[in-house]
Design a protein around this motif. Sequence first.
Motif, PDB file in Angstrom:
ATOM      1  N   PRO A 296       0.796  -1.214   0.033  1.00  8.60           N
ATOM      2  CA  PRO A 296      -0.135   0.119   0.014  1.00  8.60           C
ATOM      3  C   PRO A 296       0.921   1.199  -0.007  1.00  8.60           C
ATOM      4  O   PRO A 296       0.484   2.304  -0.861  1.00  8.60           O
ATOM      5  CB  PRO A 296      -0.719  -0.388   1.254  1.00  8.60           C
ATOM      6  N   LEU A 297       1.856   1.301   0.654  1.00 10.99           N
ATOM      7  CA  LEU A 297       2.667   2.270   0.847  1.00 10.99           C
ATOM      8  C   LEU A 297       3.442   2.584  -0.448  1.00 10.99           C
ATOM      9  O   LEU A 297       3.662   3.700  -1.190  1.00 10.99           O
ATOM     10  CB  LEU A 297       3.799   2.255   1.988  1.00 10.99           C
ATOM     11  N   SER A 298       3.839   1.392  -1.087  1.00 14.58           N
ATOM     12  CA  SER A 298       4.682   1.488  -2.503  1.00 14.58           C
ATOM     13  C   SER A 298       3.628   1.904  -3.522  1.00 14.58           C
ATOM     14  O   SER A 298       4.057   2.838  -4.294  1.00 14.58           O
ATOM     15  CB  SER A 298       5.015   0.023  -2.771  1.00 14.58           C
TER      16      SER A 298
ATOM     17  N   SER B 191       2.757   6.050  -7.178  1.00 18.94           N
ATOM     18  CA  SER B 191       1.492   6.603  -7.804  1.00 18.94           C
ATOM     19  C   SER B 191       1.767   8.423  -7.755  1.00 18.94           C
ATOM     20  O   SER B 191       1.704   9.183  -8.693  1.00 18.94           O
ATOM     21  CB  SER B 191       0.120   6.592  -7.326  1.00 18.94           C
ATOM     22  N   GLN B 192       2.258   8.437  -6.576  1.00 20.83           N
ATOM     23  CA  GLN B 192       2.359  10.178  -6.304  1.00 20.83           C
ATOM     24  C   GLN B 192       3.491  10.704  -7.220  1.00 20.83           C
ATOM     25  O   GLN B 192       3.612  11.843  -7.429  1.00 20.83           O
ATOM     26  CB  GLN B 192       2.480  10.229  -4.636  1.00 20.83           C
ATOM     27  N   ILE B 193       4.658   9.782  -7.292  1.00 17.85           N
ATOM     28  CA  ILE B 193       5.988  10.078  -7.999  1.00 17.85           C
ATOM     29  C   ILE B 193       5.577  10.324  -9.639  1.00 17.85           C
ATOM     30  O   ILE B 193       5.779  11.240 -10.349  1.00 17.85           O
ATOM     31  CB  ILE B 193       6.878   9.194  -8.041  1.00 17.85           C
ATOM     32  N   TYR B 194       4.524   9.443 -10.215  1.00 17.92           N
ATOM     33  CA  TYR B 194       4.105   9.767 -11.369  1.00 17.92           C
ATOM     34  C   TYR B 194       3.476  10.867 -11.602  1.00 17.92           C
ATOM     35  O   TYR B 194       3.787  11.594 -12.645  1.00 17.92           O
ATOM     36  CB  TYR B 194       3.366   8.653 -11.715  1.00 17.92           C
ATOM     37  N   HIS B 195       2.606  11.191 -10.711  1.00 15.52           N
ATOM     38  CA  HIS B 195       1.939  12.575 -10.531  1.00 15.52           C
ATOM     39  C   HIS B 195       2.761  13.791 -10.376  1.00 15.52           C
ATOM     40  O   HIS B 195       2.824  14.813 -11.276  1.00 15.52           O
ATOM     41  CB  HIS B 195       1.022  12.621  -9.404  1.00 15.52           C
ATOM     42  N   LEU B 196       3.826  13.735  -9.759  1.00 15.27           N
ATOM     43  CA  LEU B 196       5.041  14.652  -9.499  1.00 15.27           C
ATOM     44  C   LEU B 196       5.496  15.012 -10.864  1.00 15.27           C
ATOM     45  O   LEU B 196       6.235  16.184 -11.174  1.00 15.27           O
ATOM     46  CB  LEU B 196       6.219  14.489  -8.586  1.00 15.27           C
TER      47      LEU B 196
ATOM     48  N   LYS C 149      -5.355  -2.124   9.573  1.00 14.90           N
ATOM     49  CA  LYS C 149      -4.172  -2.250   8.376  1.00 14.90           C
ATOM     50  C   LYS C 149      -3.875  -0.949   7.902  1.00 14.90           C
ATOM     51  O   LYS C 149      -4.684  -0.217   7.511  1.00 14.90           O
ATOM     52  CB  LYS C 149      -4.401  -3.481   7.744  1.00 14.90           C
ATOM     53  N   VAL C 150      -2.607  -0.762   7.728  1.00 15.15           N
ATOM     54  CA  VAL C 150      -2.298   0.303   6.567  1.00 15.15           C
ATOM     55  C   VAL C 150      -2.467   0.188   5.056  1.00 15.15           C
ATOM     56  O   VAL C 150      -2.199  -1.099   4.610  1.00 15.15           O
ATOM     57  CB  VAL C 150      -0.830   0.858   6.730  1.00 15.15           C
ATOM     58  N   VAL C 151      -3.328   0.828   4.342  1.00 17.55           N
ATOM     59  CA  VAL C 151      -4.011   0.458   3.344  1.00 17.55           C
ATOM     60  C   VAL C 151      -3.838   1.537   2.276  1.00 17.55           C
ATOM     61  O   VAL C 151      -3.561   2.693   2.658  1.00 17.55           O
ATOM     62  CB  VAL C 151      -5.557   0.131   3.212  1.00 17.55           C
ATOM     63  N   VAL C 152      -3.945   1.521   1.078  1.00 17.50           N
ATOM     64  CA  VAL C 152      -4.080   2.516   0.022  1.00 17.50           C
ATOM     65  C   VAL C 152      -5.412   2.610  -0.621  1.00 17.50           C
ATOM     66  O   VAL C 152      -6.057   1.342  -1.102  1.00 17.50           O
ATOM     67  CB  VAL C 152      -2.822   2.457  -1.064  1.00 17.50           C
TER      68      VAL C 152
ATOM     69  N   ILE D  96      -2.394   5.762 -15.271  1.00 21.02           N
ATOM     70  CA  ILE D  96      -1.209   4.857 -15.057  1.00 21.02           C
ATOM     71  C   ILE D  96      -1.771   4.416 -13.400  1.00 21.02           C
ATOM     72  O   ILE D  96      -2.195   5.243 -12.800  1.00 21.02           O
ATOM     73  CB  ILE D  96       0.261   5.406 -14.590  1.00 21.02           C
ATOM     74  N   TYR D  97      -1.804   3.019 -13.409  1.00 14.14           N
ATOM     75  CA  TYR D  97      -2.274   2.326 -12.211  1.00 14.14           C
ATOM     76  C   TYR D  97      -1.505   1.195 -11.878  1.00 14.14           C
ATOM     77  O   TYR D  97      -0.650   0.767 -12.633  1.00 14.14           O
ATOM     78  CB  TYR D  97      -3.693   1.985 -12.426  1.00 14.14           C
ATOM     79  N   ASP D  98      -1.747   0.532 -10.684  1.00 16.87           N
ATOM     80  CA  ASP D  98      -0.860  -0.567 -10.148  1.00 16.87           C
ATOM     81  C   ASP D  98       0.709  -0.415  -9.999  1.00 16.87           C
ATOM     82  O   ASP D  98       1.464  -1.039 -10.748  1.00 16.87           O
ATOM     83  CB  ASP D  98      -1.160  -1.867 -11.270  1.00 16.87           C
ATOM     84  N   ASN D  99       0.896   0.387  -8.988  1.00 17.77           N
ATOM     85  CA  ASN D  99       2.387   0.747  -8.859  1.00 17.77           C
ATOM     86  C   ASN D  99       2.650  -0.017  -7.527  1.00 17.77           C
ATOM     87  O   ASN D  99       3.975   0.494  -7.168  1.00 17.77           O
ATOM     88  CB  ASN D  99       2.498   2.096  -8.669  1.00 17.77           C
ATOM     89  N   GLY D 100       2.221  -0.991  -6.990  1.00 19.31           N
ATOM     90  CA  GLY D 100       2.286  -1.445  -5.662  1.00 19.31           C
ATOM     91  C   GLY D 100       3.489  -2.524  -5.294  1.00 19.31           C
ATOM     92  O   GLY D 100       3.954  -2.723  -4.532  1.00 19.31           O
ATOM     93  N   SER D 101       4.344  -2.532  -6.393  1.00 19.80           N
ATOM     94  CA  SER D 101       5.447  -3.069  -6.607  1.00 19.80           C
ATOM     95  C   SER D 101       6.824  -2.174  -6.394  1.00 19.80           C
ATOM     96  O   SER D 101       7.840  -2.829  -6.610  1.00 19.80           O
ATOM     97  CB  SER D 101       5.814  -4.323  -7.605  1.00 19.80           C
ATOM     98  N   SER D 102       6.613  -1.095  -6.276  1.00 13.27           N
ATOM     99  CA  SER D 102       7.678  -0.091  -6.349  1.00 13.27           C
ATOM    100  C   SER D 102       8.310  -0.172  -5.066  1.00 13.27           C
ATOM    101  O   SER D 102       7.622  -0.589  -4.008  1.00 13.27           O
ATOM    102  CB  SER D 102       7.106   1.317  -6.793  1.00 13.27           C
TER     103      SER D 102
END
Length: 313
Positions: free
Chosen positions: A60-62, A67-72, A88-91, A193-199
């Motif tokens: 979730p953090l990844s 995603s935020q880096i892509y936005h930046l 749990k910490v979620v996104v 762009i989506y699904d960046n959870g493996s970063s």
Amino acid sequence: MNTKIFDLNDMPLSDRNGNYGGNSGDKEGILINGEYWIVKYPKSVKNLQNIGTLSYSTSPLSEYLGSQIYHLLGYPVHDTLLGIRDNKVVVACKDFCDDTHRLIEFRQLQNTHNKELSKVLNRTMQSTGSNHLTNLSVIQIHLSHNPAIKNIPKIKERFWDCLVIDGWINNNDRNNGNWGILRSKSGDVLSPIYDNGSSFWPNVSEEKLQRKLKDSRLLLDTAVHGVTAYSLDGIHNAHFSDILQQDIPELHQAIKRVVPIILQKIPDCMELIESVPEQSNGFPVISSTRKEVYKQSLQLCANLLLKPALQRV
């Protein structure tokens, strides 16, 4: 820049569970202010080897950071926010599909039958690849010859730009199922762009991260020897450093487009990582060690891989 952690416990379930999201953990459709969002939960890693005391991935953090880096960097990406739900910490990812726009994944587009395409693919004698190993040369053939793909505006640029950015943030799971188009009666367009959870190494434990900070050789190896979801030989996952060496005109153009933006936005990306609170209401979100590894790795990769690649092309 300030990252807020939202309390999502009271958000009601929606009447759909979303139309995308990858395979990185359980998902749940919820409503936030009457809008459709998808909650992604962390995946248990208890059965994985060498993960130390890590019980759940930090995907979730990844997902949020990637995603935020892509936005930046100025790319269209799904909206994300970090939150707490069910202890749990979620996104939460805003659902960009609706009643008139349907997501079509790249792997579905690859199945389009066409005689010219089949001839070219047969001449290469290469398979498309598995879910976690994507043959780069086959992707190039589809981008140039597949009638369902080649005429979609900016699709080539999107693929190669994402390859460069994913390599920088170590998103090593950009397989054929987690990028695509939005289809409607008015035509096909690129999806956000989506699904960046493996970063950012979501399955790496705190113990390993601490060792990397103490040993510069380990940190260097993390930053410059990351593997990708792509294969150059159809068998093995290629290293990002090896892909950057390839003599591919579209890749060279992407390096020229993307790397100057990355170098300009590095301070903003560092500020983003630093803005994430270490804990929220007693729930650990990100450690100072993890923050430091992420920041140093981005800088090392930019200095040792991206800058030289830009100079070469």
